[in-house]
Design a protein around this motif. Sequence first.
Motif, PDB file in Angstrom:
ATOM      1  N   LEU A 119       0.867  -1.180   0.000  1.00 57.76           N
ATOM      2  CA  LEU A 119       0.000   0.000   0.000  1.00 57.76           C
ATOM      3  C   LEU A 119       0.902   1.228   0.000  1.00 57.76           C
ATOM      4  O   LEU A 119       1.636   1.468   0.963  1.00 57.76           O
ATOM      5  N   ASN A 120       0.841   1.988  -1.075  1.00 64.52           N
ATOM      6  CA  ASN A 120       1.665   3.178  -1.223  1.00 64.52           C
ATOM      7  C   ASN A 120       0.898   4.397  -0.701  1.00 64.52           C
ATOM      8  O   ASN A 120      -0.124   4.766  -1.257  1.00 64.52           O
TER       9      ASN A 120
ATOM     10  N   SER B 220      -8.962 -11.549   0.632  1.00 65.08           N
ATOM     11  CA  SER B 220      -9.364 -12.412  -0.475  1.00 65.08           C
ATOM     12  C   SER B 220      -8.157 -13.043  -1.167  1.00 65.08           C
ATOM     13  O   SER B 220      -8.163 -14.241  -1.486  1.00 65.08           O
ATOM     14  N   LEU B 221      -7.110 -12.258  -1.383  1.00 64.80           N
ATOM     15  CA  LEU B 221      -5.900 -12.761  -2.026  1.00 64.80           C
ATOM     16  C   LEU B 221      -5.212 -13.822  -1.164  1.00 64.80           C
ATOM     17  O   LEU B 221      -4.745 -14.841  -1.682  1.00 64.80           O
ATOM     18  N   VAL B 222      -5.158 -13.595   0.141  1.00 62.28           N
ATOM     19  CA  VAL B 222      -4.553 -14.577   1.043  1.00 62.28           C
ATOM     20  C   VAL B 222      -5.326 -15.895   0.984  1.00 62.28           C
ATOM     21  O   VAL B 222      -4.739 -16.971   0.873  1.00 62.28           O
ATOM     22  N   GLY B 223      -6.651 -15.808   1.022  1.00 62.23           N
ATOM     23  CA  GLY B 223      -7.467 -17.021   0.953  1.00 62.23           C
ATOM     24  C   GLY B 223      -7.265 -17.768  -0.352  1.00 62.23           C
ATOM     25  O   GLY B 223      -7.095 -18.998  -0.364  1.00 62.23           O
ATOM     26  N   SER B 224      -7.250 -17.040  -1.446  1.00 61.78           N
ATOM     27  CA  SER B 224      -7.050 -17.649  -2.762  1.00 61.78           C
ATOM     28  C   SER B 224      -5.673 -18.309  -2.861  1.00 61.78           C
ATOM     29  O   SER B 224      -5.543 -19.437  -3.345  1.00 61.78           O
ATOM     30  N   PHE B 225      -4.663 -17.588  -2.382  1.00 59.56           N
ATOM     31  CA  PHE B 225      -3.304 -18.130  -2.462  1.00 59.56           C
ATOM     32  C   PHE B 225      -3.128 -19.325  -1.527  1.00 59.56           C
ATOM     33  O   PHE B 225      -2.495 -20.317  -1.890  1.00 59.56           O
TER      34      PHE B 225
ATOM     35  N   MET C  21      -4.938   7.992   4.052  1.00 65.03           N
ATOM     36  CA  MET C  21      -5.908   7.223   3.273  1.00 65.03           C
ATOM     37  C   MET C  21      -7.181   7.151   4.113  1.00 65.03           C
ATOM     38  O   MET C  21      -7.097   6.951   5.327  1.00 65.03           O
ATOM     39  N   THR C  22      -8.332   7.278   3.496  1.00 66.71           N
ATOM     40  CA  THR C  22      -9.560   7.172   4.274  1.00 66.71           C
ATOM     41  C   THR C  22      -9.675   5.754   4.838  1.00 66.71           C
ATOM     42  O   THR C  22      -9.176   4.797   4.239  1.00 66.71           O
ATOM     43  N   THR C  23     -10.324   5.648   5.969  1.00 70.05           N
ATOM     44  CA  THR C  23     -10.537   4.342   6.574  1.00 70.05           C
ATOM     45  C   THR C  23     -11.320   3.441   5.631  1.00 70.05           C
ATOM     46  O   THR C  23     -11.057   2.241   5.536  1.00 70.05           O
ATOM     47  N   MET C  24     -12.261   4.024   4.899  1.00 69.34           N
ATOM     48  CA  MET C  24     -13.058   3.248   3.969  1.00 69.34           C
ATOM     49  C   MET C  24     -12.186   2.640   2.855  1.00 69.34           C
ATOM     50  O   MET C  24     -12.320   1.456   2.531  1.00 69.34           O
ATOM     51  N   LEU C  25     -11.262   3.414   2.304  1.00 73.32           N
ATOM     52  CA  LEU C  25     -10.368   2.894   1.269  1.00 73.32           C
ATOM     53  C   LEU C  25      -9.403   1.864   1.863  1.00 73.32           C
ATOM     54  O   LEU C  25      -9.127   0.834   1.242  1.00 73.32           O
ATOM     55  N   PHE C  26      -8.912   2.115   3.067  1.00 70.79           N
ATOM     56  CA  PHE C  26      -8.043   1.136   3.721  1.00 70.79           C
ATOM     57  C   PHE C  26      -8.784  -0.187   3.902  1.00 70.79           C
ATOM     58  O   PHE C  26      -8.250  -1.262   3.646  1.00 70.79           O
ATOM     59  N   ARG C  27     -10.040  -0.107   4.319  1.00 75.34           N
ATOM     60  CA  ARG C  27     -10.832  -1.319   4.530  1.00 75.34           C
ATOM     61  C   ARG C  27     -11.029  -2.071   3.212  1.00 75.34           C
ATOM     62  O   ARG C  27     -10.979  -3.299   3.182  1.00 75.34           O
ATOM     63  N   LYS C  28     -11.246  -1.360   2.117  1.00 73.12           N
ATOM     64  CA  LYS C  28     -11.370  -2.010   0.798  1.00 73.12           C
ATOM     65  C   LYS C  28     -10.077  -2.748   0.460  1.00 73.12           C
ATOM     66  O   LYS C  28     -10.107  -3.868  -0.053  1.00 73.12           O
ATOM     67  N   ASN C  29      -8.928  -2.129   0.735  1.00 75.39           N
ATOM     68  CA  ASN C  29      -7.645  -2.783   0.496  1.00 75.39           C
ATOM     69  C   ASN C  29      -7.480  -3.996   1.404  1.00 75.39           C
ATOM     70  O   ASN C  29      -6.955  -5.029   0.984  1.00 75.39           O
ATOM     71  N   LEU C  30      -7.932  -3.883   2.623  1.00 77.55           N
ATOM     72  CA  LEU C  30      -7.871  -4.991   3.576  1.00 77.55           C
ATOM     73  C   LEU C  30      -8.727  -6.163   3.102  1.00 77.55           C
ATOM     74  O   LEU C  30      -8.314  -7.326   3.170  1.00 77.55           O
TER      75      LEU C  30
END
Length: 157
Positions: free
Chosen positions: A118-119, A139-144, A125-134
């Motif tokens: 996360l750059n 999802s990526l961790v689960g998939s991997f 960064m808004t908390t809402m955007l941080f939560r979207k990244n989270l």
Amino acid sequence: MKMGMLIGLGLLAAVPAQAQVKSTDPQSVVKALQDAGYKAELAKDSDGDPIIRSGAQGYKYTIFFMSCDKGRNCGDLQFYAGWTDKLSPERANAWTQKHRFARVYSDEKGEAAIEYDLNFEDQPMTTMLFRKNLELWDSLVGSFADYVSETNETQKK
């Protein structure tokens, strides 16, 4: 014209300030994680830079604060999770070709790892955007993790 301008300014003043996450404020990252329902343990790495230990999809991960100046004023974050399961470079490349945003690799021991950056560029960064990244990271961790498990099951046969 002046009346419209005053009304417009009044509307701006009525908008509540959004909570922000800052790479320069580790406690803001901890709070955002906890508010999203994740555990968050703040610590320091061997260089004195902040790190946060957390978890996603039942797997532990670490958030590293990067580009820090003596443990302070960090510029960005890196999410990292690793497994002891083996992953060939070819299988890592195959996963990466199908998924954006994260990179996966086999580390120096040939074990599976995933990273997500996360750059912030020293900006909040808004908390809402941080939560979207989270959510994306989760999802990526689960998939991997599924991919690594599937890879190892195939190799055992």
